[in-house]
Design a protein around this motif. Structure first.
Motif, PDB file in Angstrom:
ATOM      1  N   TYR A 167      33.526  57.884  38.309  1.00 25.35           N
ATOM      2  CA  TYR A 167      34.284  57.914  37.055  1.00 25.35           C
ATOM      3  C   TYR A 167      33.718  56.905  36.069  1.00 25.35           C
ATOM      4  CZ  TYR A 167      38.234  57.412  33.867  1.00 25.35           C
ATOM      5  OH  TYR A 167      39.023  57.340  32.752  1.00 25.35           O
ATOM      6  N   ARG A 168      33.322  55.731  36.559  1.00 23.26           N
ATOM      7  CA  ARG A 168      32.798  54.704  35.666  1.00 23.26           C
ATOM      8  C   ARG A 168      31.476  55.134  35.051  1.00 23.26           C
ATOM      9  NH1 ARG A 168      33.290  51.040  38.928  1.00 23.26           N
ATOM     10  NH2 ARG A 168      31.155  50.826  39.693  1.00 23.26           N
ATOM     11  N   GLU A 169      30.612  55.903  35.784  1.00 28.89           N
ATOM     12  CA  GLU A 169      29.330  56.395  35.230  1.00 28.89           C
ATOM     13  C   GLU A 169      29.592  57.384  34.092  1.00 28.89           C
ATOM     14  OE1 GLU A 169      27.164  58.058  38.437  1.00 28.89           O
ATOM     15  OE2 GLU A 169      26.882  56.127  39.476  1.00 28.89           O
ATOM     16  N   LEU A 170      30.472  58.370  34.340  1.00 27.55           N
ATOM     17  CA  LEU A 170      30.802  59.349  33.296  1.00 27.55           C
ATOM     18  C   LEU A 170      31.424  58.668  32.087  1.00 27.55           C
ATOM     19  CD1 LEU A 170      32.247  62.245  35.500  1.00 27.55           C
ATOM     20  CD2 LEU A 170      29.979  62.145  34.422  1.00 27.55           C
ATOM     21  N   ALA A 214      31.227  56.933  26.405  1.00 25.11           N
ATOM     22  CA  ALA A 214      31.302  55.863  25.418  1.00 25.11           C
ATOM     23  C   ALA A 214      30.115  55.876  24.491  1.00 25.11           C
ATOM     24  CB  ALA A 214      31.397  54.515  26.138  1.00 25.11           C
ATOM     25  N   SER A 215      28.894  56.211  25.008  1.00 23.68           N
ATOM     26  CA  SER A 215      27.698  56.237  24.169  1.00 23.68           C
ATOM     27  C   SER A 215      27.796  57.340  23.113  1.00 23.68           C
ATOM     28  CB  SER A 215      26.463  56.447  25.058  1.00 23.68           C
ATOM     29  OG  SER A 215      25.301  56.562  24.268  1.00 23.68           O
ATOM     30  N   ILE A 216      28.233  58.555  23.551  1.00 28.92           N
ATOM     31  CA  ILE A 216      28.366  59.667  22.596  1.00 28.92           C
ATOM     32  C   ILE A 216      29.530  59.390  21.655  1.00 28.92           C
ATOM     33  CG2 ILE A 216      28.841  62.136  22.394  1.00 28.92           C
ATOM     34  CD1 ILE A 216      27.437  62.514  25.089  1.00 28.92           C
ATOM     35  N   GLU A 217      30.583  58.775  22.173  1.00 25.59           N
ATOM     36  CA  GLU A 217      31.762  58.483  21.354  1.00 25.59           C
ATOM     37  C   GLU A 217      31.392  57.562  20.199  1.00 25.59           C
ATOM     38  OE1 GLU A 217      35.604  59.010  20.225  1.00 25.59           O
ATOM     39  OE2 GLU A 217      34.810  59.824  22.082  1.00 25.59           O
ATOM     40  N   VAL A 218      30.424  56.661  20.378  1.00 18.21           N
ATOM     41  CA  VAL A 218      29.991  55.758  19.297  1.00 18.21           C
ATOM     42  C   VAL A 218      29.369  56.567  18.165  1.00 18.21           C
ATOM     43  CG1 VAL A 218      28.332  53.954  18.690  1.00 18.21           C
ATOM     44  CG2 VAL A 218      29.706  53.754  20.772  1.00 18.21           C
ATOM     45  N   ASP A 219      28.499  57.538  18.511  1.00 21.44           N
ATOM     46  CA  ASP A 219      27.868  58.345  17.467  1.00 21.44           C
ATOM     47  C   ASP A 219      28.894  59.178  16.721  1.00 21.44           C
ATOM     48  OD1 ASP A 219      25.489  57.291  18.284  1.00 21.44           O
ATOM     49  OD2 ASP A 219      24.950  59.011  19.546  1.00 21.44           O
ATOM     50  N   VAL A 220      29.861  59.759  17.466  1.00 20.74           N
ATOM     51  CA  VAL A 220      30.890  60.590  16.823  1.00 20.74           C
ATOM     52  C   VAL A 220      31.718  59.753  15.872  1.00 20.74           C
ATOM     53  CG1 VAL A 220      32.986  61.925  17.226  1.00 20.74           C
ATOM     54  CG2 VAL A 220      30.984  62.271  18.687  1.00 20.74           C
TER      55      VAL A 220
END
Length: 946
Positions: free
Chosen positions: A215-218, A223-229
């Protein structure tokens, strides 16, 4: 080891600090019943750790504190100190003297000390283990303990053998080990239960920890994609905000121009409205004045009604005050009459009191005279009694002298009779001869009298010869002469038989005369004594009559005083009533004055009310005239105000239209401002939501806003895919890894604990078996020795017979009861029930000394165990006690004199003050081959008897 001293303070009846010094050998503790002897035994048991209030003869533990007497207050603390000599090192301590102290406060707080260091009760008990000393050991033997030793339950007498065998400490260790084993087994069960539960948690947490890592890996990818969005969203919000700012500036410029034009028009209308407002103010002032005048008219009508009501009230008050004044005046007259009556009554009682006072004075004088007369009689009685004593003393002296003279007379009579040769036979013979001769003379004279009677006729007869008559007469005279001589000789012979010394004794200076003189003096003295006694009797009878008269005087005086008190009470009552009447009359006069004054005030207020009503009616006329004038002015000013309002109405409509345009511009400004603020809020919401979701600030990535972030739709699709995968994982325990680490540590710890507990269980089982084996060996060894010694001591104590000890359960030595079989001389072997009280006591003492031969107690306290023993058994008891006194210290509470005489030291307990015990010490010794008692404090012979 032996007892050196016992110090008591505040324990039971020992209110003062009391110190008892004990000596070696045998000590007898004496004192009457109820003086506190047994309190000393209770104190020793208490300081050694006794906790049973029943054993201490108390209802609760605070009852051992001195509870006070009629003359003493209760104490708040009880303290007992026991000093033990430990030179032999029996006690497990390096000190040669051991001081045991126990202190109890009335609050219930308890303290224990060993050598003045505070310890636990357990420490004191363990100090005396296996020494024979303790609150329940065989060092203290009482009547109750005898019953316990000889109880029908053989299990109750095991403690003596256990203490002698020295297994008390082992037994306690075995009990503690058994308790530890029981607790260990309980701990093993608990650990097994916990281990099973922890194992299930261990497996569960291990799976959850793996799931949490995926769960922590996903979550990191999300979080990385959420920053761009989120950065793309912020960038679009910023562009829209700049557009809305330009529109806001244009709307604000148009709003300011329209607002300035409205201000100019408004100033012009305001200047025109100022004149209108002045007319309006005039109208309002006139209306207000008219309203006030109407209110004044209403108020005047109310005031007039109130004045009319007050007028009626004042008239009624005046009538009531006049009536009240008349009633008060009647009461004053009645009270003044009663006052005069009471004054006359008081004067009569006062005169009676003066008469009673004179009578009391007269009776007191008469009582004084009577008492003086009684005293004079008593003095005279005393004088006469002294005279009687003098006369009695004199009579004793005269009696002694009389006895001496009587004894002397007897001695002189014996001596004179012996010297004179006096013979009562010779006297009686002479006396008989004299009397016989005298009788013949009497007979001869009688014959001659008859002869004389015949001579007369013969002489008258002329024929009778006178010569014959003369011859006959001469013959008669010769016979008479011879008879007289013979009688004289007989009398002389008789006189010679009478001792001549009797005349000497009867002479004025003779002994018998002296005796008669003493008899006279003695009779006179007795007469005087009788006279004095008669006088004393008379005086006492007079005193009795005077005492009765004095009692009559006292009774009459008491009656007079009672009467005086009653009359004084009546005077006081009358005085109080007079004062009350005077006070009441004064108050009534004040009330009468107040009533008259109230009537005057009411009359004055009636007149004032009439004047005020007239003034109010005049004010009503004036107010109505002013109101009519103002009504006309109001009509004129209303017409002017209506004309001006019609002209200014068109101007206000123009201004209102411009206000509508201004409000529209204001709405546009507010709308643009709201849009901008909403965009700012949305931008901040993006930052805030990002921080709430990922725990870090989006501002860290603001530098990327100038970059090409890619298509927002594709980014959202990737983000949705990741969220779907995360949601598909179900519930995630984010603390699973930490919890798994904790569970793993606890699981490993419990496994180690189980290993340790199993080892401890095996060790405790082995220790219990070793203690049991060692205890059985020690107990059997001591039991067999005591058994042999008991047979010997029983035979010695009873002067014959035999006794046996038997184990009730030989297979279970440590739990088996011990039966006692006894056979005094002349009886059959049986259990103890048929024995008499003395035989039971002697059997218990035999068992005690049999135990002492195996393991003697350093000291022993025997509380009246010799009470049931006769003199013969006391002899056996003392002979055995003397043998053991060289190795043990004995303190005996006793009332038996034989036991006392066999002791070296005496301790006396007495109660010179009721309820408070005091101790006295004496030592027995020999001086000049005689047994004497020494004062133990000064070591000198004492005159005190014990």
């Amino acid at each position: 080891m032996f007892l050196k001293s016992l110090e008591l303070y505040g324990f039971k009846s020992f209110a003062d600090k009391t110190r008892l010094e004990f000596a070696d050998g045998t000590t007898s503790l004496l004192g009457p019943n109820g003086c506190g002897k047994s309190n000393i035994v209770d104190a020793i048991k208490w300081v050694l750790g006794e906790q049973s209030t029943k054993t201490l003869r108390a209802g609760k533990m605070e009852d051992v504190i001195f509870n006070g007497t009629e003359s003493r207050k209760p104490l708040n603390v009880a303290e007992v100190t026991l000093l033990v000599d430990n030179a032999s090192g029996i006690l497990p301590t390096e000190h040669s003297e051991v001081e045991i102290k126990r202190r109890l406060y009335r609050s219930g707080e308890s303290e224990f000390f060993i050598n003045r260091s505070q310890v636990r009760l357990k420490d004191i008990r363990e100090l005396f283990f296996d020494t024979g000393v303790g609150k329940s050991a065989y060092s203290i033997l009482e009547q109750g303990k005898i019953d316990q030793i000889l109880s029908h339950k053989p299990e109750d007498r095991r403690y003596i053998f256990e203490e002698a065998a020295g297994i008390t400490r082992y037994k306690l260790r075995s009990i503690e080990a058994a308790r530890k084993l029981e607790r260990t087994e309980e701990n093993i069960e608990q650990v097994e239960t916990l281990l099973g539960e922890i194992k299930r948690q261990y497996d569960s947490r291990k799976a959850q920890a793996s799931k949490a890592a995926r769960y922590r890996e996903l979550e990191q990818q999300q979080a990385s994609i959420e920053v761009d969005v989120q950065l793309s969203t912020v960038k679009s919000f910023l562009l829209l905000r700049d557009s809305r700012n330009d529109q806001l500036q244009k709307a604000r410029l148009a709003y300011d121009e329209l607002k300035e034009q409205i201000s100019i028009d408004t100033e012009q209308v305001e200047s025109e409205q100022s004149e209108l407002r002045r007319h309006a103010e005039t109208r309002v002032a006139i209306q207000t004045r008219i309203q006030r005048l109407e209110e004044q008219l209403i108020a005047k009508r109310d005031q007039l009604e109130l004045l009319q009501q007050r007028y009626q009230d004042f008239l009624r008050s005046k009538d009531e005050a006049d009536a009240r004044a008349g009633q008060i005046l009647e009461r004053i007259d009645r009270d003044e009459f009663e006052l005069e009556s009471q004054r006359d009554y008081k004067q009569q009682i006062t005169q009676t009191i003066e008469d009673l006072g004179e009578k009391i004075t007269q009776h007191v004088l008469q009582m004084g005279e009577t008492q003086e007369l009684i005293k004079e009689h008593d003095v005279e009685i005393g004088g006469r009694e002294s005279e009687i004593l003098v006369e009695d003393s004199k009579q004793q002296e005269l009696g002694a002298k009389l006895q001496e003279i009587t004894d002397l007379i007897v001695v002189e009579l014996d001596r004179k009779l012996s010297e004179s040769g006096y013979s009562i036979q010779a006297r009686r013979s002479s006396e008989q001869a004299f009397l016989e001769r005298l009788e013949r003379m009497r007979n001869s004279l009688a014959e001659r009298v008859e002869f004389g009677k015949t001579i007369g006729p013969l002489l008258k007869n002329k024929t009778t010869d006178p010569t014959d008559i003369v011859k006959e007469w001469n013959r008669f005279l010769q016979e008479i002469s011879r008879s007289i001589e013979a009688l004289a000789e007989l009398f002389s012979s008789y006189r010679n038989t009478i001792p001549s010394f009797i005349d000497e004794l009867l002479a004025p200076e003779g002994i018998i005369t002296q005796k008669h003189g003493i008899d006279g003096e003695l009779a006179a003295s007795r007469s005087r004594s009788i006279a004095h006694r008669e006088a004393i009797k008379t005086l006492r009878e007079e005193n009795h009559g005077l005492a009765e008269l004095l009692e009559q005087y006292r009774e009459r005086l008491t009656q007079l005083k009672v009467s005086l008190g009653e009359h004084q009470a009546r005077v006081a009552s009358s005085k109080s009533l007079i004062e009350s009447l005077e006070k009441n009359i004064t108050e009534q006069r004040y009330l009468h004055s107040d009533a008259e004054r109230d009537a005057q005030v009411a009359a004055q207020r009636v007149e004032e009310a009439i004047e005020q009503m007239s003034l109010v009616r005049e004010d009503q006329v004036r107010i109505e005239e002013e109101k009519d004038s103002l009504d006309g002015q109001l009509v004129e000013i209303v017409e002017v105000i209506e004309r001006e309002n019609e002209r200014l109405s068109g101007e206000r409509q123009k201004i209102n239209q411009r206000y509508t345009e201004l409000n529209e511009l204001r709405g546009s400004i507010d709308k643009y401002t709201f849009h901008i603020e909403s965009l700012e809020e949305q931008i901040q919401g993006v930052y805030r939501n990002f921080f709430d979701t990922y725990g870090k600030s989006l501002k860290e990535f603001d530098a990327r806003l100038e970059e090409d972030l890619g298509d927002l739709g594709q980014l959202r699709e990737q983000l949705a895919s990741l969220k779907k995968q995360i949601q598909g994982m179900g519930y995630i325990n984010h603390m699973a890894e930490e919890e798994f680490a904790e569970i793993k540590e606890r699981y490993d710890f419990l496994n180690q604990q189980m290993t340790d507990l199993m080892k401890a269980k095996n060790d405790l089982t082995r220790v219990i078996e070793e203690i049991k084996k060692r205890s059985e060996e020690l107990f059997l060894d001591s039991y067999h020795k005591i058994r042999i010694n008991f047979q010997e001591m029983f035979h010695r104590m009873f002067g014959g017979g035999r006794a046996e000890l038997r184990l009730m359960d030989p297979e279970n030595v440590l739990e088996s009861g011990i039966d006692i079989l006894a056979q005094p001389p002349g009886k059959k072997l049986d259990r103890l029930a048929p024995l008499s009280g003395g035989e039971k006591s002697l059997t218990a003492v035999a068992l005690l000394f049999a135990t002492y031969k195996v393991k003697p107690s350093p000291f022993c306290i025997l509380d009246e165990i010799d009470a049931a023993l006769d003199d013969r058994n006391i002899g056996y008891f003392l002979s055995v006690l003397e043998d053991f006194a060289s190795s043990s210290q004995f303190i005996i509470i006793t009332h038996n004199k034989h036991t006392v005489m066999g002791s070296r030291t005496l301790l006396g307990v007495t109660m010179q003050e009721r309820g408070v015990s005091k101790a006295i010490s004496y030592r027995m010794g020999w001086e000049a081959d005689e047994e004497v008692i020494y004062d133990a404090q000064v070591d000198t012979p004492s005159n005190n008897t014990v």
